[in-house]
Design a protein around this motif. Structure first.
Motif, PDB file in Angstrom:
ATOM      1  N   LEU A 140      10.435 -13.490  16.514  1.00  0.00           N
ATOM      2  CA  LEU A 140      10.812 -12.747  15.387  1.00  0.00           C
ATOM      3  C   LEU A 140      12.499 -12.574  15.565  1.00  0.00           C
ATOM      4  CD1 LEU A 140      10.374 -10.611  13.015  1.00  0.00           C
ATOM      5  CD2 LEU A 140       9.898  -8.838  14.849  1.00  0.00           C
ATOM      6  N   GLN A 141      13.055 -12.593  16.742  1.00  0.00           N
ATOM      7  CA  GLN A 141      14.700 -12.737  16.928  1.00  0.00           C
ATOM      8  C   GLN A 141      14.931 -14.049  16.466  1.00  0.00           C
ATOM      9  OE1 GLN A 141      15.593 -12.137  21.216  1.00  0.00           O
ATOM     10  NE2 GLN A 141      14.314 -10.457  20.996  1.00  0.00           N
ATOM     11  N   THR A 142      14.351 -14.946  16.414  1.00  0.00           N
ATOM     12  CA  THR A 142      14.784 -16.382  15.861  1.00  0.00           C
ATOM     13  C   THR A 142      14.754 -16.422  14.199  1.00  0.00           C
ATOM     14  OG1 THR A 142      13.851 -17.470  17.829  1.00  0.00           O
ATOM     15  CG2 THR A 142      14.253 -18.923  15.767  1.00  0.00           C
ATOM     16  N   LEU A 143      13.632 -15.932  13.819  1.00  0.00           N
ATOM     17  CA  LEU A 143      13.349 -15.568  12.341  1.00  0.00           C
ATOM     18  C   LEU A 143      14.577 -14.652  11.606  1.00  0.00           C
ATOM     19  CD1 LEU A 143       9.681 -15.359  11.996  1.00  0.00           C
ATOM     20  CD2 LEU A 143      10.917 -17.527  11.246  1.00  0.00           C
ATOM     21  N   ARG A 144      14.978 -13.821  12.618  1.00  0.00           N
ATOM     22  CA  ARG A 144      16.069 -13.023  11.905  1.00  0.00           C
ATOM     23  C   ARG A 144      17.440 -13.294  12.292  1.00  0.00           C
ATOM     24  NH1 ARG A 144      13.344  -7.138  14.097  1.00  0.00           N
ATOM     25  NH2 ARG A 144      12.102  -6.897  11.994  1.00  0.00           N
ATOM     26  N   PRO A 166      22.659 -17.259  17.639  1.00  0.00           N
ATOM     27  CA  PRO A 166      23.409 -18.154  16.861  1.00  0.00           C
ATOM     28  C   PRO A 166      22.633 -19.499  16.949  1.00  0.00           C
ATOM     29  CG  PRO A 166      24.907 -16.850  17.694  1.00  0.00           C
ATOM     30  CD  PRO A 166      23.473 -16.352  18.084  1.00  0.00           C
ATOM     31  N   ASP A 167      22.067 -19.832  18.028  1.00  0.00           N
ATOM     32  CA  ASP A 167      21.671 -21.137  18.575  1.00  0.00           C
ATOM     33  C   ASP A 167      20.052 -21.314  18.216  1.00  0.00           C
ATOM     34  OD1 ASP A 167      24.073 -21.922  19.259  1.00  0.00           O
ATOM     35  OD2 ASP A 167      23.928 -21.619  21.168  1.00  0.00           O
ATOM     36  N   LEU A 168      19.692 -20.158  17.885  1.00  0.00           N
ATOM     37  CA  LEU A 168      18.032 -20.101  17.605  1.00  0.00           C
ATOM     38  C   LEU A 168      17.807 -19.437  16.331  1.00  0.00           C
ATOM     39  CD1 LEU A 168      16.795 -19.125  21.034  1.00  0.00           C
ATOM     40  CD2 LEU A 168      16.632 -21.257  20.241  1.00  0.00           C
ATOM     41  N   GLN A 169      17.918 -20.503  15.273  1.00  0.00           N
ATOM     42  CA  GLN A 169      17.480 -19.923  14.096  1.00  0.00           C
ATOM     43  C   GLN A 169      16.328 -20.714  13.200  1.00  0.00           C
ATOM     44  OE1 GLN A 169      21.205 -19.589  11.867  1.00  0.00           O
ATOM     45  NE2 GLN A 169      22.024 -18.183  13.050  1.00  0.00           N
ATOM     46  N   MET A 170      15.466 -19.853  12.687  1.00  0.00           N
ATOM     47  CA  MET A 170      14.569 -20.511  11.847  1.00  0.00           C
ATOM     48  C   MET A 170      14.502 -19.988  10.481  1.00  0.00           C
ATOM     49  SD  MET A 170      11.422 -20.720  14.438  1.00  0.00           S
ATOM     50  CE  MET A 170      10.188 -21.149  13.348  1.00  0.00           C
ATOM     51  N   PRO A 171      14.514 -20.539   9.436  1.00  0.00           N
ATOM     52  CA  PRO A 171      14.523 -22.291   9.537  1.00  0.00           C
ATOM     53  C   PRO A 171      16.060 -22.436   9.708  1.00  0.00           C
ATOM     54  CG  PRO A 171      14.652 -21.312   7.177  1.00  0.00           C
ATOM     55  CD  PRO A 171      14.349 -20.306   8.093  1.00  0.00           C
ATOM     56  N   LYS A 172      15.831 -23.720  10.855  1.00  0.00           N
ATOM     57  CA  LYS A 172      17.293 -24.203  11.268  1.00  0.00           C
ATOM     58  C   LYS A 172      18.057 -24.851  10.177  1.00  0.00           C
ATOM     59  CE  LYS A 172      19.158 -27.258  14.408  1.00  0.00           C
ATOM     60  NZ  LYS A 172      19.067 -27.690  15.884  1.00  0.00           N
ATOM     61  N   ASN A 173      19.505 -24.252  10.018  1.00  0.00           N
ATOM     62  CA  ASN A 173      20.578 -24.647   8.805  1.00  0.00           C
ATOM     63  C   ASN A 173      19.880 -24.189   7.495  1.00  0.00           C
ATOM     64  OD1 ASN A 173      22.194 -25.913  10.828  1.00  0.00           O
ATOM     65  ND2 ASN A 173      20.792 -27.820  10.524  1.00  0.00           N
ATOM     66  N   GLY A 174      19.229 -23.182   7.629  1.00  0.00           N
ATOM     67  CA  GLY A 174      18.537 -22.695   6.132  1.00  0.00           C
ATOM     68  C   GLY A 174      18.838 -21.035   6.015  1.00  0.00           C
ATOM     69  N   ALA A 175      18.556 -20.549   5.060  1.00  0.00           N
ATOM     70  CA  ALA A 175      18.776 -19.044   4.809  1.00  0.00           C
ATOM     71  C   ALA A 175      17.708 -18.455   5.436  1.00  0.00           C
ATOM     72  CB  ALA A 175      18.437 -18.693   3.140  1.00  0.00           C
ATOM     73  N   LEU A 224      14.789 -15.735   5.891  1.00  0.00           N
ATOM     74  CA  LEU A 224      13.577 -15.574   5.315  1.00  0.00           C
ATOM     75  C   LEU A 224      13.722 -14.110   4.576  1.00  0.00           C
ATOM     76  CD1 LEU A 224      10.866 -16.447   7.639  1.00  0.00           C
ATOM     77  CD2 LEU A 224      11.580 -17.633   5.523  1.00  0.00           C
ATOM     78  N   ALA A 225      12.986 -13.780   3.640  1.00  0.00           N
ATOM     79  CA  ALA A 225      13.076 -12.255   2.724  1.00  0.00           C
ATOM     80  C   ALA A 225      12.671 -11.283   3.928  1.00  0.00           C
ATOM     81  CB  ALA A 225      12.278 -12.560   1.605  1.00  0.00           C
ATOM     82  N   ASP A 226      13.443 -10.345   3.635  1.00  0.00           N
ATOM     83  CA  ASP A 226      13.152  -9.007   4.428  1.00  0.00           C
ATOM     84  C   ASP A 226      11.623  -8.770   4.336  1.00  0.00           C
ATOM     85  OD1 ASP A 226      15.727  -8.660   5.385  1.00  0.00           O
ATOM     86  OD2 ASP A 226      16.201  -7.028   3.843  1.00  0.00           O
ATOM     87  N   SER A 227      11.021  -8.811   3.324  1.00  0.00           N
ATOM     88  CA  SER A 227       9.319  -8.704   3.229  1.00  0.00           C
ATOM     89  C   SER A 227       8.628  -9.499   3.999  1.00  0.00           C
ATOM     90  CB  SER A 227       9.137  -8.668   1.880  1.00  0.00           C
ATOM     91  OG  SER A 227       9.010  -9.944   1.161  1.00  0.00           O
ATOM     92  N   VAL A 228       9.113 -10.589   4.089  1.00  0.00           N
ATOM     93  CA  VAL A 228       8.465 -11.761   5.112  1.00  0.00           C
ATOM     94  C   VAL A 228       8.662 -11.329   6.390  1.00  0.00           C
ATOM     95  CG1 VAL A 228       8.229 -14.002   5.644  1.00  0.00           C
ATOM     96  CG2 VAL A 228       8.354 -13.583   3.336  1.00  0.00           C
ATOM     97  N   LEU A 229       9.984 -11.085   6.858  1.00  0.00           N
ATOM     98  CA  LEU A 229       9.902 -10.707   8.172  1.00  0.00           C
ATOM     99  C   LEU A 229       9.216  -9.359   8.659  1.00  0.00           C
ATOM    100  CD1 LEU A 229      14.083 -11.133   8.404  1.00  0.00           C
ATOM    101  CD2 LEU A 229      12.127 -12.562   9.362  1.00  0.00           C
ATOM    102  N   ALA A 230       9.264  -8.410   7.712  1.00  0.00           N
ATOM    103  CA  ALA A 230       8.393  -7.221   8.103  1.00  0.00           C
ATOM    104  C   ALA A 230       6.832  -7.539   8.122  1.00  0.00           C
ATOM    105  CB  ALA A 230       8.482  -6.199   6.675  1.00  0.00           C
ATOM    106  N   ASP A 231       6.375  -8.776   7.528  1.00  0.00           N
ATOM    107  CA  ASP A 231       5.261  -9.039   7.594  1.00  0.00           C
ATOM    108  C   ASP A 231       4.831  -9.658   9.178  1.00  0.00           C
ATOM    109  OD1 ASP A 231       4.279  -8.418   5.147  1.00  0.00           O
ATOM    110  OD2 ASP A 231       4.253 -10.389   4.281  1.00  0.00           O
ATOM    111  N   PHE A 232       5.747 -10.350   9.501  1.00  0.00           N
ATOM    112  CA  PHE A 232       5.828 -10.936  10.753  1.00  0.00           C
ATOM    113  C   PHE A 232       5.859  -9.893  12.021  1.00  0.00           C
ATOM    114  CE2 PHE A 232       6.676 -15.244   9.163  1.00  0.00           C
ATOM    115  CZ  PHE A 232       6.016 -15.960   9.962  1.00  0.00           C
ATOM    116  N   GLU A 233       6.702  -8.901  11.649  1.00  0.00           N
ATOM    117  CA  GLU A 233       7.056  -7.584  12.712  1.00  0.00           C
ATOM    118  C   GLU A 233       5.734  -6.977  12.764  1.00  0.00           C
ATOM    119  OE1 GLU A 233       9.578  -3.986  13.132  1.00  0.00           O
ATOM    120  OE2 GLU A 233      10.156  -5.220  11.428  1.00  0.00           O
TER     121      GLU A 233
END
Length: 71
Positions: free
Chosen positions: A25-29, A33-42, A44-53
């Motif tokens: 979840l930290q990576t998705l959010r 800085p070195d751990l981001q998913m999607p890498k080099n991308g925007a 995810l929408a807050d609603s999608v992050l809320a679903d993962f949470e």
């Protein structure tokens, strides 16, 4: 599932029931800085992050363990 349960150098990717300490979840959010998913991308929408949470908070159930219900 065995991969996220065992974790890696940074610990487990998911801590069922504890979204605040779940590296996934930290990576998705984009918390790290070195751990981001999607890498080099925007991010995810807050609603999608809320679903993962919610999924992590509810225990990170694996749908292969129990078939979905009609609900």
């Amino acid at each position: 599932r065995p991969g996220w349960q065992a974790g890696g150098d940074s610990g487990p990717a998911i801590v069922p029931g504890d979204p605040a300490n779940s590296l996934l979840l930290q990576t998705l959010r984009h918390v790290h800085p070195d751990l981001q998913m999607p890498k080099n991308g925007a991010k995810l929408a807050d609603s999608v992050l809320a679903d993962f949470e919610r999924w992590i908070r509810d225990g990170a159930a694996d749908p292969r363990d129990t078939p979905p219900t009609p609900e």
